[in-house]
Scaffold this motif. Sequence first.
Motif, mmCIF file in Angstrom:
data_model
loop_
_atom_site.group_PDB
_atom_site.id
_atom_site.type_symbol
_atom_site.label_atom_id
_atom_site.label_comp_id
_atom_site.label_asym_id
_atom_site.label_seq_id
_atom_site.Cartn_x
_atom_site.Cartn_y
_atom_site.Cartn_z
ATOM 1 N N ARG A 1 -0.929 -4.404 -26.604
ATOM 2 C CA ARG A 1 0.293 -4.677 -27.369
ATOM 3 C C ARG A 1 1.518 -4.129 -26.655
ATOM 4 N NH1 ARG A 1 -3.100 -3.661 -31.713
ATOM 5 N NH2 ARG A 1 -2.513 -1.458 -31.790
ATOM 6 N N LYS A 2 1.376 -2.959 -26.054
ATOM 7 C CA LYS A 2 2.501 -2.367 -25.314
ATOM 8 C C LYS A 2 2.901 -3.255 -24.153
ATOM 9 C CE LYS A 2 4.065 1.806 -22.927
ATOM 10 N NZ LYS A 2 3.738 3.174 -22.482
ATOM 11 N N LEU A 3 1.909 -3.810 -23.459
ATOM 12 C CA LEU A 3 2.210 -4.701 -22.345
ATOM 13 C C LEU A 3 2.950 -5.948 -22.816
ATOM 14 C CD1 LEU A 3 -0.999 -4.651 -20.096
ATOM 15 C CD2 LEU A 3 1.122 -3.387 -19.792
ATOM 16 N N VAL A 4 2.534 -6.486 -23.962
ATOM 17 C CA VAL A 4 3.177 -7.681 -24.504
ATOM 18 C C VAL A 4 4.602 -7.362 -24.936
ATOM 19 C CG1 VAL A 4 3.135 -9.375 -26.353
ATOM 20 C CG2 VAL A 4 1.008 -8.743 -25.205
ATOM 21 N N GLN A 5 4.764 -6.283 -25.695
ATOM 22 C CA GLN A 5 6.072 -5.932 -26.238
ATOM 23 C C GLN A 5 7.084 -5.567 -25.163
ATOM 24 O OE1 GLN A 5 4.980 -2.828 -28.978
ATOM 25 N NE2 GLN A 5 4.194 -4.256 -30.505
ATOM 26 N N SER A 6 6.613 -4.973 -24.076
ATOM 27 C CA SER A 6 7.520 -4.569 -23.001
ATOM 28 C C SER A 6 7.856 -5.708 -22.046
ATOM 29 C CB SER A 6 6.901 -3.419 -22.198
ATOM 30 O OG SER A 6 5.740 -3.866 -21.489
ATOM 31 N N GLY A 7 7.130 -6.817 -22.158
ATOM 32 C CA GLY A 7 7.335 -7.929 -21.239
ATOM 33 C C GLY A 7 6.513 -7.816 -19.969
ATOM 34 N N MET A 8 5.749 -6.737 -19.851
ATOM 35 C CA MET A 8 4.965 -6.527 -18.632
ATOM 36 C C MET A 8 3.865 -7.559 -18.464
ATOM 37 S SD MET A 8 4.382 -2.450 -18.042
ATOM 38 C CE MET A 8 3.225 -2.837 -16.709
ATOM 39 N N LEU A 9 3.288 -7.995 -19.580
ATOM 40 C CA LEU A 9 2.149 -8.915 -19.475
ATOM 41 C C LEU A 9 2.565 -10.214 -18.801
ATOM 42 C CD1 LEU A 9 -0.851 -9.112 -20.096
ATOM 43 C CD2 LEU A 9 -0.268 -10.177 -22.278
ATOM 44 N N LEU B 1 0.837 -1.186 0.000
ATOM 45 C CA LEU B 1 0.000 0.000 0.000
ATOM 46 C C LEU B 1 0.882 1.249 0.000
ATOM 47 C CD1 LEU B 1 -2.528 -1.177 2.734
ATOM 48 C CD2 LEU B 1 -2.727 -1.450 0.253
ATOM 49 N N GLY B 2 0.258 2.420 -0.040
ATOM 50 C CA GLY B 2 1.016 3.660 0.033
ATOM 51 C C GLY B 2 1.293 4.271 -1.326
ATOM 52 N N GLU B 3 2.056 5.367 -1.301
ATOM 53 C CA GLU B 3 2.325 6.115 -2.530
ATOM 54 C C GLU B 3 3.239 5.363 -3.483
ATOM 55 O OE1 GLU B 3 3.700 10.063 -1.947
ATOM 56 O OE2 GLU B 3 2.121 10.602 -0.540
ATOM 57 N N ASN B 4 4.219 4.650 -2.951
ATOM 58 C CA ASN B 4 5.182 3.938 -3.787
ATOM 59 C C ASN B 4 5.153 2.448 -3.457
ATOM 60 O OD1 ASN B 4 6.420 6.340 -5.097
ATOM 61 N ND2 ASN B 4 7.043 6.809 -2.992
ATOM 62 N N PRO B 5 4.098 1.758 -3.863
ATOM 63 C CA PRO B 5 3.975 0.345 -3.504
ATOM 64 C C PRO B 5 5.047 -0.504 -4.181
ATOM 65 C CG PRO B 5 2.312 0.936 -5.126
ATOM 66 C CD PRO B 5 2.977 2.219 -4.709
ATOM 67 N N ALA B 6 5.481 -1.525 -3.488
ATOM 68 C CA ALA B 6 6.485 -2.443 -4.015
ATOM 69 C C ALA B 6 5.893 -3.834 -4.115
ATOM 70 C CB ALA B 6 7.702 -2.465 -3.092
ATOM 71 N N PRO B 7 6.403 -4.652 -5.046
ATOM 72 C CA PRO B 7 5.989 -6.054 -5.066
ATOM 73 C C PRO B 7 6.524 -6.758 -3.822
ATOM 74 C CG PRO B 7 7.097 -5.413 -7.117
ATOM 75 C CD PRO B 7 7.346 -4.331 -6.138
ATOM 76 N N LEU B 8 5.703 -7.623 -3.256
ATOM 77 C CA LEU B 8 6.061 -8.320 -2.024
ATOM 78 C C LEU B 8 5.787 -9.805 -2.163
ATOM 79 C CD1 LEU B 8 4.224 -5.869 0.409
ATOM 80 C CD2 LEU B 8 6.698 -5.938 0.011
ATOM 81 N N THR C 1 12.017 -2.552 -11.538
ATOM 82 C CA THR C 1 10.783 -2.778 -10.782
ATOM 83 C C THR C 1 9.999 -1.481 -10.627
ATOM 84 O OG1 THR C 1 11.866 -4.582 -9.589
ATOM 85 C CG2 THR C 1 9.846 -3.686 -8.622
ATOM 86 N N ARG C 2 10.709 -0.383 -10.350
ATOM 87 C CA ARG C 2 10.040 0.916 -10.234
ATOM 88 C C ARG C 2 9.390 1.313 -11.551
ATOM 89 N NH1 ARG C 2 14.897 3.861 -6.821
ATOM 90 N NH2 ARG C 2 14.360 2.973 -4.758
ATOM 91 N N ALA C 3 10.087 1.045 -12.661
ATOM 92 C CA ALA C 3 9.516 1.357 -13.974
ATOM 93 C C ALA C 3 8.255 0.524 -14.213
ATOM 94 C CB ALA C 3 10.552 1.084 -15.074
ATOM 95 N N PHE C 4 8.294 -0.741 -13.807
ATOM 96 C CA PHE C 4 7.134 -1.615 -13.930
ATOM 97 C C PHE C 4 5.963 -1.080 -13.111
ATOM 98 C CE2 PHE C 4 4.847 -5.243 -11.930
ATOM 99 C CZ PHE C 4 4.255 -5.782 -13.064
ATOM 100 N N MET C 5 6.247 -0.654 -11.880
ATOM 101 C CA MET C 5 5.191 -0.124 -11.011
ATOM 102 C C MET C 5 4.628 1.182 -11.569
ATOM 103 S SD MET C 5 4.904 -2.470 -8.799
ATOM 104 C CE MET C 5 3.606 -1.622 -7.897
ATOM 105 N N ASP C 6 5.488 2.000 -12.171
ATOM 106 C CA ASP C 6 5.022 3.246 -12.789
ATOM 107 C C ASP C 6 4.052 2.953 -13.931
ATOM 108 O OD1 ASP C 6 6.512 4.774 -11.061
ATOM 109 O OD2 ASP C 6 8.159 5.132 -12.464
ATOM 110 N N PHE D 1 -1.528 2.598 -16.318
ATOM 111 C CA PHE D 1 -2.645 1.821 -16.849
ATOM 112 C C PHE D 1 -3.774 1.664 -15.825
ATOM 113 C CE2 PHE D 1 0.701 0.082 -19.742
ATOM 114 C CZ PHE D 1 0.082 0.396 -20.943
ATOM 115 N N ASP D 2 -3.517 2.112 -14.594
ATOM 116 C CA ASP D 2 -4.511 2.033 -13.523
ATOM 117 C C ASP D 2 -4.995 0.595 -13.337
ATOM 118 O OD1 ASP D 2 -6.171 2.968 -11.476
ATOM 119 O OD2 ASP D 2 -7.849 3.304 -12.848
#
Length: 257
Positions: free
Chosen positions: A221-229, A71-78, A170-175, A180-181
């Motif tokens: 497509r952006k999610l797929v191409q970036s590896g985020m998906l 939670l919070g302003e800058n959430p991290a994967p846990l 990881t920060r870029a991924f969270m951004d 994308f909300d």
Amino acid sequence: MASTPPTQGSSGQNTLPLFYSNLVPLSSQQHAGFGLKTRDDMAFTKGTHAIPVTVDEFTVVQRHYPIVFGLGENPAPLALVGLQEGQNLYVGADNMWEANQYVPAFVRRHPFMLARLQPTSEELSLCFDDGAGLVTADAEQKLFDGTDPSELTKNVLQFCEQFEQAVMRTRAFMDELAKFDLLMDGEVTINREGLDQPAVYRGFRMVSEEKLQALRGDQARKLVQSGMLGLIYAHLFSLALISPLFERQFAASTASK
């Protein structure tokens, strides 16, 4: 259930990350002759149920622990290693991490980390947690050869540098998740024989599958191409491990009665 662990504040306040109590810069002048003791146990991790992980670890972590977001302003994967505050279910009575279970890099990095010595500095320096008692004058694994870093220190520095690079990814991924909300407040309800009422866990965030499926074609497509998906689905697939984690929690609580 999960909360974002403390991190160093950008304002320079002495807010240290999880597991760290007193950061000291490693110096060939001040620590000549010092070495690193072999860690005997993992007791320092027993008091936490959620450990930060980087996106570089998702594909491995998803096979061992549920991945959620804090939670919070800058959430991290846990990685969830327990379902109750202050309880790591993978460190046993012998204070050792359970065999064949992945140990997150955040844990393996301790007692070292890279940190800014001054809030305005752009340079990161190798520091260690003086409170851990692992960097001492009587340790056999020396950290310096004269004034030069030993091979041990070079390897530690390389690991910490790679970890920081993973943190940036990881920060870029969270951004991007924020843009994308895609995150929503998480809730897990577990029904089990022996419970008077369902167990409900909250206090974390997760990716909304509904929002994910509603993305426009160009966004998908952006999610797929970036590896985020792939990372997102690693997170979603890992949530299936919450039920086995609850069973572990239930067994531990039953055994302690």
